[in-house]
Design a protein around this motif. Sequence first.
Motif, PDB file in Angstrom:
ATOM      1  N   LYS A 132      12.926   0.648  58.479  1.00 10.85           N
ATOM      2  CA  LYS A 132      14.297   0.463  58.990  1.00 10.85           C
ATOM      3  C   LYS A 132      15.292   0.235  57.859  1.00 10.85           C
ATOM      4  O   LYS A 132      16.430   0.649  57.937  1.00 10.85           O
ATOM      5  CB  LYS A 132      14.342  -0.705  59.967  1.00 10.85           C
ATOM      6  CG  LYS A 132      13.764  -0.388  61.307  1.00 10.85           C
ATOM      7  CD  LYS A 132      13.904  -1.560  62.252  1.00 10.85           C
ATOM      8  CE  LYS A 132      13.340  -1.232  63.609  1.00 10.85           C
ATOM      9  NZ  LYS A 132      13.462  -2.366  64.518  1.00 10.85           N
ATOM     10  N   LYS A 133      14.841  -0.440  56.808  1.00 11.05           N
ATOM     11  CA  LYS A 133      15.724  -0.719  55.672  1.00 11.05           C
ATOM     12  C   LYS A 133      15.789   0.452  54.712  1.00 11.05           C
ATOM     13  O   LYS A 133      16.500   0.395  53.715  1.00 11.05           O
ATOM     14  CB  LYS A 133      15.229  -1.954  54.916  1.00 11.05           C
ATOM     15  CG  LYS A 133      15.333  -3.226  55.707  1.00 11.05           C
ATOM     16  CD  LYS A 133      14.775  -4.369  54.913  1.00 11.05           C
ATOM     17  CE  LYS A 133      14.761  -5.628  55.735  1.00 11.05           C
ATOM     18  NZ  LYS A 133      14.146  -6.750  55.002  1.00 11.05           N
ATOM     19  N   LYS A 134      15.036   1.511  55.004  1.00  9.66           N
ATOM     20  CA  LYS A 134      14.964   2.701  54.164  1.00  9.66           C
ATOM     21  C   LYS A 134      14.462   2.376  52.764  1.00  9.66           C
ATOM     22  O   LYS A 134      14.794   3.016  51.804  1.00  9.66           O
ATOM     23  CB  LYS A 134      16.343   3.393  54.052  1.00  9.66           C
ATOM     24  CG  LYS A 134      16.946   3.814  55.350  1.00  9.66           C
ATOM     25  CD  LYS A 134      16.339   5.096  55.792  1.00  9.66           C
ATOM     26  CE  LYS A 134      17.108   5.526  57.059  1.00  9.66           C
ATOM     27  NZ  LYS A 134      16.527   6.568  57.745  1.00  9.66           N
TER      28      LYS A 134
END
Length: 172
Positions: free
Chosen positions: A165-167
């Motif tokens: 999600k935070k890449k």
Amino acid sequence: MKRNDAANQYRIEKKEDNRLIVILAAIFAILFLAMGAGGVYYNGSKLYRHINLVSDRVKTEARITGYKESWSKDGDEINYTKMYSPVITYYDSSNHSYILHADYSSNSKEWSNDVTVYFDKKDPSKAILGGFWNLWFGPFIFLCLYMIPLIIGLLVLIYYIGTLKKKKPFIT
């Protein structure tokens, strides 16, 4: 120019290594989740069945009428130990006899021939051996032990999803 090619080659190899680590971590998480969930389900349902049978209050005294003998291999392939698993006979309220094979075995026979058995009113062939260890302590301990891999698998999975999600890469 050769320096840039070497740096690019290093980055490509590092990405391939990271993919392998991600795949191994995913396999690890899935295996731990499956093992933990299976163990929690089995021992939870075992505790639930025990609670239902004991709450019906159909308790009877039974007698060990024999032993099923088997052989257990010790650490090496040369030595074997004779194991005894009790065969228990109990009677319902209409004096029909039933046989219960204990789900444990030991290298010695029981000291006493009298044991407590709980059985279902509607189906007396469904029975469990009484005793604190067999009814409560054993399934509860194993339930707790199987929660450990379940929690570890969930934490690895949550961490991995959080990094996606935070890449951010899972492992740099």
